[in-house]
Design an enzyme around this catalytic site. Structure first.
Site, PDB file in Angstrom:
ATOM      1  N   MET A  99      -4.288  -6.959  -6.818  1.00 50.05           N
ATOM      2  CA  MET A  99      -3.632  -7.885  -7.775  1.00 50.05           C
ATOM      3  C   MET A  99      -4.715  -8.893  -8.249  1.00 50.05           C
ATOM      4  O   MET A  99      -4.649 -10.139  -8.198  1.00 50.05           O
ATOM      5  CB  MET A  99      -2.590  -8.903  -6.807  1.00 50.05           C
ATOM      6  CG  MET A  99      -1.525  -7.972  -6.327  1.00 50.05           C
ATOM      7  SD  MET A  99      -0.369  -7.446  -7.806  1.00 50.05           S
ATOM      8  CE  MET A  99       0.060  -8.861  -8.289  1.00 50.05           C
ATOM      9  N   ARG A 100      -5.915  -8.260  -8.774  1.00 47.15           N
ATOM     10  CA  ARG A 100      -6.915  -8.855  -9.627  1.00 47.15           C
ATOM     11  C   ARG A 100      -7.239  -8.045 -10.754  1.00 47.15           C
ATOM     12  O   ARG A 100      -6.889  -6.849 -10.783  1.00 47.15           O
ATOM     13  CB  ARG A 100      -8.191  -8.954  -8.574  1.00 47.15           C
ATOM     14  CG  ARG A 100      -7.960  -9.966  -7.366  1.00 47.15           C
ATOM     15  CD  ARG A 100      -9.396  -9.941  -6.715  1.00 47.15           C
ATOM     16  NE  ARG A 100     -10.365 -10.544  -7.484  1.00 47.15           N
ATOM     17  CZ  ARG A 100     -10.597 -11.812  -7.509  1.00 47.15           C
ATOM     18  NH1 ARG A 100     -10.156 -12.616  -6.487  1.00 47.15           N
ATOM     19  NH2 ARG A 100     -11.710 -12.369  -8.083  1.00 47.15           N
ATOM     20  N   GLN A 158       9.172   6.926  -8.124  1.00 49.17           N
ATOM     21  CA  GLN A 158       8.672   8.035  -9.291  1.00 49.17           C
ATOM     22  C   GLN A 158       7.124   7.677  -9.255  1.00 49.17           C
ATOM     23  O   GLN A 158       6.083   8.550  -9.155  1.00 49.17           O
ATOM     24  CB  GLN A 158       8.942   7.745 -10.550  1.00 49.17           C
ATOM     25  CG  GLN A 158      10.399   8.196 -10.662  1.00 49.17           C
ATOM     26  CD  GLN A 158      10.780   9.574 -10.385  1.00 49.17           C
ATOM     27  OE1 GLN A 158       9.947  10.678 -10.297  1.00 49.17           O
ATOM     28  NE2 GLN A 158      11.880   9.789  -9.681  1.00 49.17           N
ATOM     29  N   GLU A 159       6.753   6.468  -8.986  1.00 45.88           N
ATOM     30  CA  GLU A 159       5.287   6.042  -8.808  1.00 45.88           C
ATOM     31  C   GLU A 159       4.790   7.180  -7.769  1.00 45.88           C
ATOM     32  O   GLU A 159       3.445   7.526  -7.941  1.00 45.88           O
ATOM     33  CB  GLU A 159       5.228   4.437  -8.397  1.00 45.88           C
ATOM     34  CG  GLU A 159       5.561   3.633  -9.667  1.00 45.88           C
ATOM     35  CD  GLU A 159       5.331   2.102  -9.215  1.00 45.88           C
ATOM     36  OE1 GLU A 159       4.285   1.868  -8.377  1.00 45.88           O
ATOM     37  OE2 GLU A 159       6.070   1.308  -9.195  1.00 45.88           O
ATOM     38  N   GLY A 203       0.844  -1.307   0.099  1.00 49.64           N
ATOM     39  CA  GLY A 203      -0.199  -0.027   0.023  1.00 49.64           C
ATOM     40  C   GLY A 203       0.752   1.301   0.053  1.00 49.64           C
ATOM     41  O   GLY A 203       0.518   2.269   0.601  1.00 49.64           O
ATOM     42  N   SER A 204       2.077   1.460  -0.425  1.00 54.46           N
ATOM     43  CA  SER A 204       2.888   2.385  -0.605  1.00 54.46           C
ATOM     44  C   SER A 204       2.216   3.476  -1.482  1.00 54.46           C
ATOM     45  O   SER A 204       2.594   4.854  -1.197  1.00 54.46           O
ATOM     46  CB  SER A 204       4.103   2.076  -0.686  1.00 54.46           C
ATOM     47  OG  SER A 204       4.422   1.582  -2.113  1.00 54.46           O
ATOM     48  N   ASN A 205       1.710   3.089  -2.660  1.00 56.82           N
ATOM     49  CA  ASN A 205       0.934   4.061  -3.382  1.00 56.82           C
ATOM     50  C   ASN A 205      -0.119   4.710  -2.715  1.00 56.82           C
ATOM     51  O   ASN A 205      -0.579   5.808  -2.944  1.00 56.82           O
ATOM     52  CB  ASN A 205       0.659   3.396  -4.848  1.00 56.82           C
ATOM     53  CG  ASN A 205       1.879   3.414  -5.917  1.00 56.82           C
ATOM     54  OD1 ASN A 205       2.456   4.392  -6.193  1.00 56.82           O
ATOM     55  ND2 ASN A 205       2.399   2.330  -6.024  1.00 56.82           N
ATOM     56  N   ASN A 230      -5.164   3.097 -12.722  1.00 55.88           N
ATOM     57  CA  ASN A 230      -4.370   1.990 -12.116  1.00 55.88           C
ATOM     58  C   ASN A 230      -2.882   2.729 -12.414  1.00 55.88           C
ATOM     59  O   ASN A 230      -2.739   3.656 -13.293  1.00 55.88           O
ATOM     60  CB  ASN A 230      -4.510   0.922 -13.015  1.00 55.88           C
ATOM     61  CG  ASN A 230      -3.397  -0.163 -12.453  1.00 55.88           C
ATOM     62  OD1 ASN A 230      -3.252  -0.383 -11.038  1.00 55.88           O
ATOM     63  ND2 ASN A 230      -2.757  -0.984 -13.453  1.00 55.88           N
ATOM     64  N   HIS A 280       1.219   1.436 -13.025  1.00 59.56           N
ATOM     65  CA  HIS A 280       1.706   0.216 -13.659  1.00 59.56           C
ATOM     66  C   HIS A 280       3.452   0.419 -13.688  1.00 59.56           C
ATOM     67  O   HIS A 280       3.683   1.634 -14.324  1.00 59.56           O
ATOM     68  CB  HIS A 280       1.235  -0.195 -15.081  1.00 59.56           C
ATOM     69  CG  HIS A 280       1.923  -1.436 -15.524  1.00 59.56           C
ATOM     70  ND1 HIS A 280       1.588  -2.770 -15.207  1.00 59.56           N
ATOM     71  CD2 HIS A 280       3.028  -1.551 -16.470  1.00 59.56           C
ATOM     72  CE1 HIS A 280       2.292  -3.649 -15.683  1.00 59.56           C
ATOM     73  NE2 HIS A 280       3.419  -3.167 -16.513  1.00 59.56           N
TER      74      HIS A 280
HETATM   75  C1  GRF Z   1       3.465  -1.030  -7.597  1.00 59.66           C
HETATM   76  O1  GRF Z   1       4.740  -1.244  -8.236  1.00 59.66           O
HETATM   77  C2  GRF Z   1       2.677  -0.746  -8.632  1.00 59.66           C
HETATM   78  O2  GRF Z   1       3.150  -0.040  -9.873  1.00 59.66           O
HETATM   79  C3  GRF Z   1       2.068  -1.815  -9.040  1.00 59.66           C
HETATM   80  O3  GRF Z   1       1.922  -2.708  -7.725  1.00 59.66           O
HETATM   81  C4  GRF Z   1       2.991  -2.130  -6.904  1.00 59.66           C
HETATM   82  C5  GRF Z   1       2.121  -1.923  -5.664  1.00 59.66           C
HETATM   83  O4  GRF Z   1       3.014  -1.501  -4.476  1.00 59.66           O
HETATM   84  N1  GRF Z   1       0.739  -1.809  -9.791  1.00 59.66           N
HETATM   85  P1  GRF Z   1       2.368  -0.759  -3.539  1.00 59.66           P
HETATM   86  O5  GRF Z   1       1.385  -1.800  -2.817  1.00 59.66           O
HETATM   87  O6  GRF Z   1       1.657   0.520  -3.753  1.00 59.66           O
HETATM   88  O7  GRF Z   1       3.598  -0.448  -2.431  1.00 59.66           O
END
Ligand code: GRF
Length: 206
Positions: free
Chosen positions: A96-97, A179-180, A13-15, A113, A115
């Site tokens: 992850m679905r 960067q995300e 859940g870092s994003n 989303n 990626h």
């Molecule tokens: C990230 O690398 C994202 O790009 C991919 O899954 C990962 C999720 O990481 N879809 P987090 O759970 O947000 O840390």
């Protein structure tokens, strides 16, 4: 109008943390973080959502359900928290679905989303390893609308990240992840400010 935000996760859940942090700090306005949903009960992000941000964190276990049979349970939780197809936004953040066409159609152009590659290169799982195995010198990350395919919807924002000679999957993933954490909150901000226009496959930021 306030946009009710639902975030779907499966793990770390870092994003999600980056998006919730940007809302809390006021960088993203007009948005209420309404619910975080995980298909995995042990997803670390659930605790971050509830304890660090006070956002309702719910588990919707798959219990072997597939496609819309599962997704309608998720949609019910989203709706119960005000994340509607009319005024909501759904962010997939390491969920992850693959979501069903029914879900995509209900929330048309309201599901985002992230990626970890420059789409359309390296869609699907292990995008960072795919990039290393292919030998590209530049990869990156992409925030896109979710359509009925896998990682195939209109691209909103992309950021390039160099591949270094000494990189392994872990080092490259970490460089992309940094960067995300900038890119995803920025895309959410633009969406919530009503600044994203979709023309066919092209996304214009106004
Ligand atoms: C990230 O690398 C994202 O790009 C991919 O899954 C990962 C999720 O990481 N879809 P987090 O759970 O947000 O840390």
């Amino acid at each position: 109008m306030t946009i009710n935000l639902g975030i779907l996760i499966s793990g770390r859940g870092s994003n999600m943390d980056a998006i919730l942090g940007a809302i809390k700090s006021g960088r993203i306005k007009n948005t209420k973080p309404s619910v975080v949903i995980s298909n995995k009960p042990d997803a670390a992000g659930l605790k971050i959502a509830s304890e660090k941000y006070g956002v309702p964190a719910k588990v919707v276990p798959a219990d072997g359900l597939k496609g819309w049979d599962y997704d309608q349970k998720v949609v019910a939780v989203l709706q119960a928290h005000g994340v509607t197809p009319q005024s909501g936004l759904v962010c997939l953040a390491g969920f992850m679905r693959i979501i069903s066409p029914e879900f995509v159609r209900q929330y048309k152009m309201r599901i985002l989303n992230i990626h970890p590659a420059l789409l359309p290169s390296f869609p699907g799982l292990h995008a960072q390893k795919q990039a290393l195995d292919y030998g590209v010198k530049v990869t990156g990350c992409t925030v896109h609308f979710v359509d009925e395919g896998v990682d195939s919807g209109p691209v909103i924002l992309q950021k390039a990240v160099p591949v270094m000679e000494g990189d392994d999957e872990e080092a490259l993933s970490a460089r992309i992840l940094e960067q995300e954490h900038q890119l995803y909150p920025e895309a959410v901000r633009l969406f919530c400010e009503g600044r994203i226009k979709v023309q066919g496959r092209r996304v214009l930021v106004t």
